[in-house]
Design an enzyme around this catalytic site. Structure first.
Site, short mmCIF file in Angstrom:
data_model
loop_
_atom_site.label_atom_id
_atom_site.label_comp_id
_atom_site.label_asym_id
_atom_site.label_seq_id
_atom_site.Cartn_x
_atom_site.Cartn_y
_atom_site.Cartn_z
N ASP A 98 0.86 -1.17 0.00
CA ASP A 98 0.00 0.00 0.00
C ASP A 98 0.90 1.23 0.00
O ASP A 98 1.91 1.26 0.70
CB ASP A 98 -0.86 0.00 1.28
CG ASP A 98 -2.30 0.35 0.98
OD1 ASP A 98 -2.53 1.47 0.48
OD2 ASP A 98 -3.19 -0.48 1.27
N ASP A 199 -3.17 4.66 -2.22
CA ASP A 199 -4.25 5.08 -1.33
C ASP A 199 -4.72 6.51 -1.60
O ASP A 199 -3.90 7.42 -1.75
CB ASP A 199 -3.69 4.99 0.10
CG ASP A 199 -4.73 5.29 1.15
OD1 ASP A 199 -5.60 4.44 1.36
OD2 ASP A 199 -4.67 6.37 1.77
N GLU A 256 -6.64 3.88 -5.81
CA GLU A 256 -7.93 4.04 -5.15
C GLU A 256 -8.47 5.40 -5.59
O GLU A 256 -8.07 6.44 -5.06
CB GLU A 256 -7.79 4.00 -3.62
CG GLU A 256 -9.15 4.01 -2.95
CD GLU A 256 -9.12 4.44 -1.48
OE1 GLU A 256 -10.05 4.07 -0.75
OE2 GLU A 256 -8.19 5.16 -1.06
N HIS A 328 -11.05 -3.78 2.74
CA HIS A 328 -10.94 -3.46 4.18
C HIS A 328 -11.74 -2.24 4.59
O HIS A 328 -11.79 -1.92 5.78
CB HIS A 328 -9.47 -3.27 4.54
CG HIS A 328 -8.91 -2.03 3.90
ND1 HIS A 328 -8.76 -1.90 2.53
CD2 HIS A 328 -8.53 -0.85 4.44
CE1 HIS A 328 -8.30 -0.69 2.26
NE2 HIS A 328 -8.14 -0.03 3.39
N ASP A 329 -12.30 -1.53 3.63
CA ASP A 329 -13.10 -0.33 3.94
C ASP A 329 -14.59 -0.58 3.77
O ASP A 329 -15.39 0.36 3.92
CB ASP A 329 -12.73 0.82 2.99
CG ASP A 329 -11.35 1.36 3.24
OD1 ASP A 329 -10.88 1.29 4.39
OD2 ASP A 329 -10.74 1.87 2.28
C1 GLC Z 1 -8.13 4.83 2.04
C2 GLC Z 1 -7.94 3.55 2.82
C3 GLC Z 1 -8.63 3.68 4.14
C4 GLC Z 1 -8.01 4.83 4.89
C5 GLC Z 1 -7.97 6.11 4.05
C6 GLC Z 1 -7.03 7.10 4.63
O1 GLC Z 1 -9.44 5.07 1.74
O2 GLC Z 1 -8.38 2.47 2.07
O3 GLC Z 1 -8.56 2.51 4.89
O4 GLC Z 1 -8.71 5.06 6.06
O5 GLC Z 1 -7.56 5.90 2.74
O6 GLC Z 1 -5.71 6.69 4.41
#
Ligand code: GLC
Ligand code: CA
Length: 560
Positions: A98, A199, A256, A328-329
């Site tokens: 990540d 991310d 993402e 995971h979100d």
């Molecule tokens: C992304 C991650 C998430 C995190 C956020 C801030 O959305 O997937 O888990 O809380 O970024 O880093």
């Protein structure tokens, strides 16, 4: 469209904290991952994405990085990491990490220096502003609630954060900061990493004037997302990032990215895009609430089907997206996208089939392969996630009772995906020998790897067949590069599509309804290659031009 090394791969996301604990501290670790590489290989996985394993105070579970060059001691050491990397390579697998570079942790050395001297060199690594007429520099609400601006003690200044206050945003306008990040990325790529999941990357471009927006909540703030949507120019940063790092290593990158602006998808995932691919969140965005989780709509079958079909048709014109059911979100996909009568092993297989054979690169999330479900949550204390705690308050402030607010969190919480992996029916699901950091889902005796190993018809063994089909020499070409063509869109309950090349036509079809459904085949069946019905080989001979699909039945046919 270019054929590149990663396009026929299958990926798997590991959430290290919840995968497997080998030293009894209740926290998953790198040795746990190493010990399960054969399990993943056998499942059919080629590429592994690790959620953050860097040194961190874990305010946001490692998405707050205190040192980009160090492994969190909770997970192990750099030697463990090197061992993991070597062991994946031995198995012809690829490892990606990540990359959290929109923000770091407030414990990072850069930020500590910036606090001491906001006007100095490191102050310029962050966004630091004075208040406006006795107010905050702007009226933005952070993603985890509260203002985006946090006062710097002893000054009249504030620093900017889009997530928690312990996650200060990095100033991408500063070329020195960018160079520091590029050096770090290249350092990991030099080590032999295959690439990164990137991310929250769309947030790196700010409107540095930080204009106010129309307030949109009871707190009188406006979502910081409004600034992201209104500002132009993220592409220049992304292009610069790619040229100085990933491109030189032929690295695989998956971004993402939410809500790409009209007409810009090609810039992101085309042959010369900023990234190899980005996640397809179109089905997940169906439950975006106007004000939070408490007003999140529940997606119905038809809007879910339409979201996926529309996205596939658009994406295949320019590149590949990464297809997910959950991560995971997000809550668990089987609890979210399946009607209640389909929340069973047959339903889990059906959802998996429809997702894994889409156009794009499949990303499984740990536990998906055994059909893990949302947990039951009895009180707010059982949650760990920072966002869940905020959303509980948001729901209460909107007038929901304690019980209702808890129900909202139970349905939407990110912790649904973060409960420990269910390896066996031993204590703590075989995840740990001591109390785990987050509770184990109570259903672990019913859903776990060890029991499913024993059962030919388990979700796990079905996933193995499904992934093997996608990678088989006979069907790999059509299931990787075959055009996506939707079918039976006018039916009430059928989700179906073809994957087509000049040589082959595959039909992927599933009945999401509660009743049996008949469809007339437009192309006669040549061979049934997969089904979630027990003893499906026996049924193959009965296939004519009409297909009778039971509730939750899915089949994959090679057509004439
Ligand atoms: C992304 C991650 C998430 C995190 C956020 C801030 O959305 O997937 O888990 O809380 O970024 O880093
Ligand atoms: Ca451990």
């Amino acid at each position: 469209m270019k054929r590149v090394w990663w396009k026929d791969k299958i990926a798997y996301q590991i959430y290290p904290k919840s995968f497997l604990d080998t030293n009894g501290d209740g926290i998953g670790d790198l040795q746990g991952i190493i010990s399960k590489l054969d399990y993943l290989k056998e499942l059919g996985i080629d590429l592994i994405w690790l959620s953050p394993i860097y040194k961190s105070p874990f305010i946001d579970q490692g998405y707050d990085i205190a040192d980009y060059y160090a492994i969190a001691e909770e997970f192990g050491t750099m030697e463990d990491f090197d061992e993991l990397l070597a062991e994946t390579k031995k198995r012809d697998m690829y490892l990606i990490m990540d990359l959290v570079i929109n923000h770091c942790s407030d414990q990072h050395e850069w930020f500590q220096k910036a606090l001491k001297d906001p006007e100095g060199e490191y102050g310029k690594y962050f966004y630091i502003r004075e208040g406006k007429d006795g107010n905050l520099p702007s009226n933005y609400r952070s993603y985890f609630g509260g203002s985006c601006w946090e006062p710097i003690p002893g000054t009249n200044k504030y620093y900017f954060h889009m997530f928690a206050k312990e996650q200060p945003d990095l100033n991408w306008e500063n070329p020195k900061l960018r160079q520091e990040l590029y050096n770090m990325i290249n350092w990991w790529l030099e080590k032999g990493l295959a690439g990164f999941r990137i991310d929250a990357i769309i947030n790196i471009k700010k409107d540095v004037n930080f204009p106010d927006f129309e307030p949109d909540g009871r707190d009188n703030l406006a979502s910081c997302w409004k600034m992201v949507e209104s500002v132009e120019g993220v592409g220049e940063f992304l292009d610069d990032l790619k040229k100085h790092t990933f491109q030189k290593y032929d690295a695989f990158t998956v971004g993402e990215v939410f809500n790409i602006k009209e007409g810009q998808l090609e810039n992101f995932i085309g042959d010369d895009g900023y990234f190899s691919t980005i996640f397809d969140f179109s089905a997940h965005c169906l439950s975006d609430g106007g004000h939070g989780w408490y007003d999140a709509p529940k997606p119905d079958f038809k809007s879910w089907r339409k979201a996926i079909i529309d996205s596939q048709l658009k994406v295949q014109e320019c590149g590949f997206e990464a297809n997910i059911i959950e991560n995971h979100d997000e809550p668990r996909g089987v609890s979210r996208f399946l009607p209640v009568y389909a929340q069973n092993p047959a339903g889990a297989k059906m959802l998996g089939t429809v997702n894994v054979l889409l156009w794009g690169i499949p990303f499984l999330y740990q536990g998906q392969e055994i059909g893990m479900e949302n947990a039951e949550w009895n009180s707010l204390d059982e949650f760990d996630d920072i966002s869940t705690k905020d959303q509980y308050q948001v729901a209460r402030a909107a007038g929901l009772s304690e019980k209702e607010a808890l129900e909202v969190c139970a349905r939407m919480s990110r912790d649904n995906a973060r409960t420990p992996m269910q390896w066996s029916k031993e204590a703590f699901a075989g995840f740990t020998t001591k109390t785990p950091w987050l509770k184990v889902n109570e259903n672990y005796k019913r859903i776990n790897v060890a029991s499913q190993e024993q059962d030919r018809n388990s979700v796990l063994n079905y996933y193995r067949r499904l992934l093997a089909l996608r990678k088989s020499s006979e069907y790999k070409e059509v299931l990787t590069y075959g055009k996506f063509v939707p079918e039976y869109e006018e039916t009430e309950t059928i989700m179906a599509y073809y994957r087509v090349t000049e040589e082959k036509r595959m039909l992927i079809i599933a009945n999401f309804g509660a009743e049996e459904e008949k469809v007339t085949l437009s192309y006669p069946c040549k061979k049934m290659v997969l089904s979630n019905e027990e003893n499906w080989e026996a049924h193959e001979s009965e296939l004519g031009t009409v297909l009778n699909l039971k509730s939750c039945q899915t089949v994959v046919l090679e057509c004439e």
